[in-house]
Design a protein around this motif. Structure first.
Motif, PDB file in Angstrom:
ATOM      1  N   LEU A 180      59.009  29.299  43.905  1.00  0.00           N
ATOM      2  CA  LEU A 180      59.307  30.465  43.087  1.00  0.00           C
ATOM      3  C   LEU A 180      60.366  31.297  43.788  1.00  0.00           C
ATOM      4  CD1 LEU A 180      58.766  32.743  40.938  1.00  0.00           C
ATOM      5  CD2 LEU A 180      56.905  33.490  42.444  1.00  0.00           C
ATOM      6  N   VAL A 181      61.431  31.633  43.071  1.00  0.00           N
ATOM      7  CA  VAL A 181      62.461  32.530  43.583  1.00  0.00           C
ATOM      8  C   VAL A 181      62.553  33.700  42.620  1.00  0.00           C
ATOM      9  CG1 VAL A 181      64.901  32.827  44.170  1.00  0.00           C
ATOM     10  CG2 VAL A 181      63.790  30.630  44.563  1.00  0.00           C
ATOM     11  N   ILE A 182      62.185  34.867  43.087  1.00  0.00           N
ATOM     12  CA  ILE A 182      62.385  36.081  42.306  1.00  0.00           C
ATOM     13  C   ILE A 182      63.700  36.664  42.793  1.00  0.00           C
ATOM     14  CG2 ILE A 182      61.509  38.358  41.707  1.00  0.00           C
ATOM     15  CD1 ILE A 182      58.687  37.196  42.331  1.00  0.00           C
ATOM     16  N   HIS A 183      64.719  36.580  41.942  1.00  0.00           N
ATOM     17  CA  HIS A 183      66.053  37.038  42.328  1.00  0.00           C
ATOM     18  C   HIS A 183      66.158  38.545  42.299  1.00  0.00           C
ATOM     19  CE1 HIS A 183      67.818  33.071  42.529  1.00  0.00           C
ATOM     20  NE2 HIS A 183      67.342  32.787  41.334  1.00  0.00           N
ATOM     21  N   SER A 184      65.493  39.182  41.348  1.00  0.00           N
ATOM     22  CA  SER A 184      65.510  40.648  41.303  1.00  0.00           C
ATOM     23  C   SER A 184      64.289  41.157  40.562  1.00  0.00           C
ATOM     24  CB  SER A 184      66.796  41.166  40.645  1.00  0.00           C
ATOM     25  OG  SER A 184      66.795  40.924  39.264  1.00  0.00           O
ATOM     26  N   ALA A 185      63.681  42.164  41.168  1.00  0.00           N
ATOM     27  CA  ALA A 185      62.541  42.862  40.569  1.00  0.00           C
ATOM     28  C   ALA A 185      62.680  44.334  40.930  1.00  0.00           C
ATOM     29  CB  ALA A 185      61.222  42.318  41.117  1.00  0.00           C
ATOM     30  N   PRO A 186      62.576  45.224  39.942  1.00  0.00           N
ATOM     31  CA  PRO A 186      62.627  46.649  40.268  1.00  0.00           C
ATOM     32  C   PRO A 186      61.528  47.006  41.272  1.00  0.00           C
ATOM     33  CG  PRO A 186      62.757  46.308  37.897  1.00  0.00           C
ATOM     34  CD  PRO A 186      62.419  44.984  38.521  1.00  0.00           C
ATOM     35  N   THR A 187      61.824  47.907  42.160  1.00  0.00           N
ATOM     36  CA  THR A 187      60.881  48.303  43.208  1.00  0.00           C
ATOM     37  C   THR A 187      59.509  48.634  42.638  1.00  0.00           C
ATOM     38  OG1 THR A 187      62.727  49.126  44.521  1.00  0.00           O
ATOM     39  CG2 THR A 187      60.540  49.902  45.137  1.00  0.00           C
ATOM     40  N   ALA A 188      59.470  49.342  41.517  1.00  0.00           N
ATOM     41  CA  ALA A 188      58.205  49.753  40.916  1.00  0.00           C
ATOM     42  C   ALA A 188      57.352  48.572  40.448  1.00  0.00           C
ATOM     43  CB  ALA A 188      58.469  50.684  39.735  1.00  0.00           C
ATOM     44  N   LEU A 189      57.959  47.418  40.217  1.00  0.00           N
ATOM     45  CA  LEU A 189      57.214  46.247  39.744  1.00  0.00           C
ATOM     46  C   LEU A 189      56.791  45.290  40.844  1.00  0.00           C
ATOM     47  CD1 LEU A 189      59.048  45.161  36.467  1.00  0.00           C
ATOM     48  CD2 LEU A 189      56.912  46.417  36.698  1.00  0.00           C
TER      49      LEU A 189
END
Length: 169
Positions: free
Chosen positions: A19-28
């Motif tokens: 799994l690669v999460i490239h971008s997630a908002p800090t709040a999430l």
């Protein structure tokens, strides 16, 4: 009654995934981590790093070895958060699958070979053949996930730069 198991197959198919999460908002980030832990186990801890392409977002990766089908479950759980960008690769004994998600494009699923190339099946090709040239190009590009590749490539570059810089140290 015993369940039928094909010769040479285990009754519980195993796979490995990435799994690669490239971008997630800090709040999430914490909510995403809970969703991943719910499927992969509490021992999974995502190591979040800032995403330089999108201020206020973070990136993370993880690997697993578990029952087949977890990639689809992860993709379904994570697509509930519209602001994520991620890729999931699951390699099983029967098939390998790639899931990609971006806020603007949604989710894309593709069967891949051992080298990571998207495999277009007979039905996809047959339905595209009856189209005019421009529609044929669009249909094949959609089957290959070209739009997802274009959008995610810049994020993959950040990850590769990070890896090469850590190896140089």
């Amino acid at each position: 009654m015993d369940r039928f198991v094909a010769p040479g197959k285990s009754p519980l198919a195993l796979s490995r995934g990435y799994l690669v999460i490239h971008s997630a908002p800090t709040a999430l980030c914490r909510h995403v981590e809970w969703a991943v832990q719910n499927l992969l186990g509490k021992s999974v801890a995502l190591s979040w790093r800032p995403q330089p392409l999108l201020p206020g977002t973070h990136r993370a990766t993880c690997e697993w070895r578990d029952r087949s089908g977890l990639g689809a479950e992860l993709a379904s759980a994570l697509r509930a958060w519209h602001y994520l960008r991620y890729e999931i690769r699951e390699e099983g004994t029967d098939e390998s699958v790639l899931y990609r998600f971006t806020p603007g494009l949604g989710i894309h699923r593709a069967v891949i070979d051992g080298a990571g190339s998207v495999m277009v099946n007979e039905n996809q090709i047959t339905s595209a053949l009856g189209l005019d040239e421009e529609s044929l190009r669009e249909s094949l590009a959609a089957a290959l996930g070209s739009a997802w590749d274009l959008e995610l490539e810049q994020f993959r570059g950040v990850e590769m730069t990070s890896i090469s810089q850590s190896q140089a140290i």
